[in-house]
Design a protein around this motif. Structure first.
Motif, mmCIF file in Angstrom:
data_model
loop_
_atom_site.group_PDB
_atom_site.id
_atom_site.type_symbol
_atom_site.label_atom_id
_atom_site.label_comp_id
_atom_site.label_asym_id
_atom_site.label_seq_id
_atom_site.Cartn_x
_atom_site.Cartn_y
_atom_site.Cartn_z
ATOM 1 N N ALA A 57 39.157 41.067 52.133
ATOM 2 C CA ALA A 57 38.840 40.065 52.850
ATOM 3 C C ALA A 57 40.055 39.724 53.746
ATOM 4 O O ALA A 57 40.390 38.500 53.973
ATOM 5 N N GLY A 58 40.839 40.791 54.003
ATOM 6 C CA GLY A 58 42.123 40.623 54.938
ATOM 7 C C GLY A 58 43.324 40.148 54.151
ATOM 8 O O GLY A 58 44.405 40.298 54.732
ATOM 9 N N ALA A 59 43.247 39.815 52.849
ATOM 10 C CA ALA A 59 44.362 39.451 52.135
ATOM 11 C C ALA A 59 45.288 40.706 51.820
ATOM 12 O O ALA A 59 46.350 40.372 51.494
ATOM 13 N N ALA A 60 44.433 41.883 51.395
ATOM 14 C CA ALA A 60 45.133 43.103 50.997
ATOM 15 C C ALA A 60 44.331 44.195 51.151
ATOM 16 O O ALA A 60 42.952 43.927 51.433
ATOM 17 N N THR A 61 44.756 45.341 51.063
ATOM 18 C CA THR A 61 43.766 46.467 50.689
ATOM 19 C C THR A 61 44.257 47.405 49.592
ATOM 20 O O THR A 61 45.357 47.184 49.221
ATOM 21 N N VAL A 62 43.231 47.822 48.910
ATOM 22 C CA VAL A 62 43.485 48.778 47.842
ATOM 23 C C VAL A 62 43.477 50.196 48.217
ATOM 24 O O VAL A 62 42.611 50.568 49.066
ATOM 25 N N ASP A 63 44.341 50.867 48.044
ATOM 26 C CA ASP A 63 44.565 52.417 48.381
ATOM 27 C C ASP A 63 44.313 53.332 47.671
ATOM 28 O O ASP A 63 43.794 54.344 47.912
ATOM 29 N N SER A 64 44.639 52.950 46.244
ATOM 30 C CA SER A 64 44.295 54.266 45.087
ATOM 31 C C SER A 64 44.377 53.369 43.942
ATOM 32 O O SER A 64 44.791 52.351 43.619
ATOM 33 N N VAL A 65 43.622 54.402 42.806
ATOM 34 C CA VAL A 65 43.880 53.911 41.522
ATOM 35 C C VAL A 65 43.813 55.243 40.791
ATOM 36 O O VAL A 65 43.205 56.174 40.904
ATOM 37 N N ALA A 66 45.158 55.042 39.889
ATOM 38 C CA ALA A 66 45.355 56.254 39.057
ATOM 39 C C ALA A 66 45.129 55.847 37.608
ATOM 40 O O ALA A 66 45.240 54.841 36.993
ATOM 41 N N ARG A 67 44.699 56.689 36.655
ATOM 42 C CA ARG A 67 44.400 56.566 35.136
ATOM 43 C C ARG A 67 44.803 57.399 34.386
ATOM 44 O O ARG A 67 44.808 58.754 34.627
ATOM 45 N N LEU A 68 45.216 57.156 33.162
ATOM 46 C CA LEU A 68 45.480 58.000 31.968
ATOM 47 C C LEU A 68 44.541 57.574 31.049
ATOM 48 O O LEU A 68 44.504 56.387 30.462
ATOM 49 N N LYS A 69 43.649 58.595 30.739
ATOM 50 C CA LYS A 69 42.488 58.273 29.714
ATOM 51 C C LYS A 69 42.603 58.954 28.355
ATOM 52 O O LYS A 69 42.931 59.968 28.248
ATOM 53 N N LEU A 70 42.118 58.201 27.485
ATOM 54 C CA LEU A 70 41.641 58.768 26.446
ATOM 55 C C LEU A 70 40.065 58.778 26.037
ATOM 56 O O LEU A 70 39.553 57.699 26.619
#
Length: 195
Positions: A104-117
Motif C-alpha cells: 500500500a505504498g508504505a514499502a515493497t517486499v523484494d524477496s524471501v529466503a528460507r532455510l528449511k527442515l
C-alpha cells in the motif's frame, strides 16, 4: 484221463495272475506338494534419497502493520537433500523467492529466503511433508529474520522429475528496525530434478 485233467489244471494255474505276493512292486503315484505362498516383502515405498534442485512459481500475500498489505507473484529456486528411511523421509532445503509486493505504498517486499527442515511420509511416488525453519525477508525499509512453517506434497513423475506444491506461513517482527510487523503466506507450485 485223470492225467490229462491234471496237466490241464496245472497249465490253467500257470496262466492265472498272482494277486498276493506279486513279483512286481506296486506303482505308487506321488502327489507334489502345493507351491508355497509367496512371502510378503516389507513395504519400502518410493525412493526419495538424494539431492534435488528446481524452480517454483507462486504468490506471496503479506499482511503488515496497519494498511501495509499486498500480494504479488513470486518466482524462485530451491535446492535440497532428502534421506528415505522407508516410510519416513527427512531432509533439508534452501529456497529463494523473488517478488515485488507493494504494501500500500508504505514499502515493497523484494524477496524471501528460507532455510528449511522437512519431514514427510512416503506413499510411494507421493511424499506428504511438513516443513519449518527460518526465513529472511528483504524489503525497501530493511531486512528481518523470522520463522515459518507449512505443508507440502511432491509427486515423482519418474525417477528424476518431481512436481508438487507447498503452502507456507511466515511471521516477521520489527522489519528493518522500523517497528513494522508482517505475516505472510506463500503458495508455490514446484518442479524439481533429482540427481
Amino acid at each position: 484221463m485223470k492225467h490229462v485233467l491234471s496237466v490241464l489244471a496245472l497249465a490253467g494255474l500257470a496262466y492265472t495272475p498272482a494277486y498276493a505276493g506279486s513279483i512286481a512292486d506296486p506303482v505308487v503315484e506321488t502327489i507334489a506338494p502345493p507351491p508355497a505362498a509367496p512371502v510378503p516383502q516389507p513395504y519400502t515405498g518410493g525412493e526419495w534419497t538424494g539431492f534435488y534442485g528446481g524452480l517454483q512459481l507462486g504468490n506471496l500475500d503479506v499482511d503488515g502493520t496497519g494498511t501495509a498489505d499486498g500480494d504479488d507473484v513470486s518466482i524462485g529456486v530451491h535446492a535440497g537433500y532428502d534421506y528415505d528411511f522407508g516410510r519416513f523421509v527427512l531432509g533439508g532445503e534452501v529456497d529463494y523467492d523473488f517478488t515485488d509486493v507493494d504494501l500500500a505504498g508504505a514499502a515493497t517486499v523484494d524477496s524471501v529466503a528460507r532455510l528449511k527442515l522437512r519431514a514427510g511420509y512416503d506413499l510411494g511416488r507421493t511424499l506428504l511433508y511438513a516443513t519449518a525453519g527460518v526465513a529472511q525477508v528483504d524489503t525497501s525499509i530493511g531486512s528481518e529474520t523470522g520463522e515459518f512453517g507449512g505443508l507440502g506434497v511432491a509427486y515423482q513423475i519418474n525417477d528424476r522429475f518431481v512436481v508438487g506444491g507447498e503452502v507456507l506461513t511466515h511471521s516477521f517482527d520489527d522489519i528493518g528496525g522500523s517497528g513494522v510487523e508482517a505475516d505472510a503466506t506463500s503458495i508455490n507450485i514446484r518442479s524439481s530434478f533429482r540427481f
